[in-house]
Design an enzyme around this catalytic site. Structure first.
Site, short mmCIF file in Angstrom:
data_model
loop_
_atom_site.label_atom_id
_atom_site.label_comp_id
_atom_site.label_asym_id
_atom_site.label_seq_id
_atom_site.Cartn_x
_atom_site.Cartn_y
_atom_site.Cartn_z
N PRO A 2 0.83 -1.20 0.00
CA PRO A 2 0.00 0.00 0.00
C PRO A 2 0.86 1.25 0.00
O PRO A 2 1.60 1.52 0.94
CB PRO A 2 -0.78 -0.10 1.32
CG PRO A 2 -0.54 -1.48 1.83
CD PRO A 2 0.76 -1.92 1.25
N GLU A 3 0.78 2.01 -1.05
CA GLU A 3 1.41 3.32 -1.07
C GLU A 3 0.30 4.34 -0.84
O GLU A 3 -0.85 3.97 -0.60
CB GLU A 3 2.10 3.56 -2.42
CG GLU A 3 3.23 2.57 -2.67
CD GLU A 3 4.58 3.23 -2.81
OE1 GLU A 3 4.71 4.43 -2.52
OE2 GLU A 3 5.52 2.55 -3.23
#
Length: 273
Positions: A2-3
């Site tokens: 997850p960015e």
DNA sequence: AAACGACCCTGAAAGC
DNA sequence: TGCTTTCAGGGTCGTT
């Protein structure tokens, strides 16, 4: 992993389901996350109505009258919003049971994620109080980067990945933004003109915005949202990340890979200086 | 103050 | 084929 775009999508989805609801109970099955889940402090959340959710960098803030909790997905965390109970999957570490009987289920194979109580003034919490600006909410990010780069001898890539400089620029987007703005990742932060920092800032904002619009980048085991595997289509748009040995999409020379501050970096030696 | 390396952890991929 | 090793990675913390 997850960015920022994936965190933003998760936050929006969670907020839609949780706003106005109360937390009936919290079930902890595995407390060993980045920091141990602390039932005592999480008890502060019990019975609280969720006012709203917000985001600071990659932290999701769950805001209630009594204070805020911080949720971080780490590298492999994801949230499932379940209408009914389901058999547990491997690495389903804890649940929030809501007044609507919906279950918010946190799954995180690598356990780099976290869920901690931050009290009534979360911005003052030590995990948040030193963070740099939000890249998508700063109108003069280029000037900000240029100003802070004075005296910084570290590489520009490490510089923009430093959350105290600017939040939300992870390894993928750092490589991409540097490619788009034509800056070599190894260049010293204090050896870049203001004009080039302005181009870099624009590239960071463009690449993050485009990724959010496309539902993020999906790599390996990453999945998010309501327990379903959603595919992020941004991966197809990547210029350099994970493309070692492939042709540069601009000049057809080969994309190179090197390690900078312990992170793989991808770049085109012909396009980036 | 800044920079750097260690560390947390599991699963996918590569190597044998 | 199946076992073993390597690698990936965000972010914090301790050390230089």
């Amino acid at each position: 992993m997850p960015e920022l775009p994936e965190v933003e999508v998760t936050k929006q989805s969670l907020e839609q389901h949780l706003q106005g609801q109360c937390i009936k109970s919290i079930n902890i099955r595995e407390k060993r996350l980045r920091w141990d889940l602390d039932q005592t402090t999480l008890n502060s959340l019990l019975g609280q109505r969720i006012h709203n959710l917000s985001r600071r960098g990659k932290y999701i803030l769950i805001n209630t009258e009594a204070g805020s909790a911080l949720l971080h997905l780490g590298m492999s965390g994801s949230i499932g919003i379940l209408e009914n109970d389901r058999p547990l999957k491997k690495h389903d570490h804890f649940d929030l049971i809501m007044s609507s009987n919906q279950i918010i289920r946190f799954n995180d194979p690598r356990r780099f994620g976290s869920f901690i109580w931050a009290g009534k003034n979360p911005e003052a919490h030590k995990l948040l109080n030193k963070l740099g600006p939000e890249p998508l909410e700063n109108n003069d990010l280029g000037t900000h980067l240029y100003r802070l780069s004075k005296g910084r001898k570290t590489s520009v890539k490490a510089f923009i990945m430093n959350a105290q400089i600017v939040v939300g620029v992870g390894n993928i987007y750092a490589s991409e933004a540097l490619f788009i703005s034509g800056i070599h990742p190894k260049r010293k932060a204090n050896r870049i003109s203001k004009k080039r920092y302005e181009r870099l800032a624009t590239a960071i904002q463009e690449t993050l915005t485009k990724s959010i619009e496309m539902g993020g980048t999906t790599l390996r085991d990453f999945s998010y949202s309501q327990g379903e595997e959603k595919i992020g289509y941004f991966k197809q748009e990547l210029f350099t990340y994970g493309r070692t040995g492939a042709e540069c999409k601009c000049c057809r020379s080969l994309v190179r890979q090197m390690v900078l501050s312990g992170r793989s970096s991808f770049y085109c030696a012909n396009c980036q200086h």
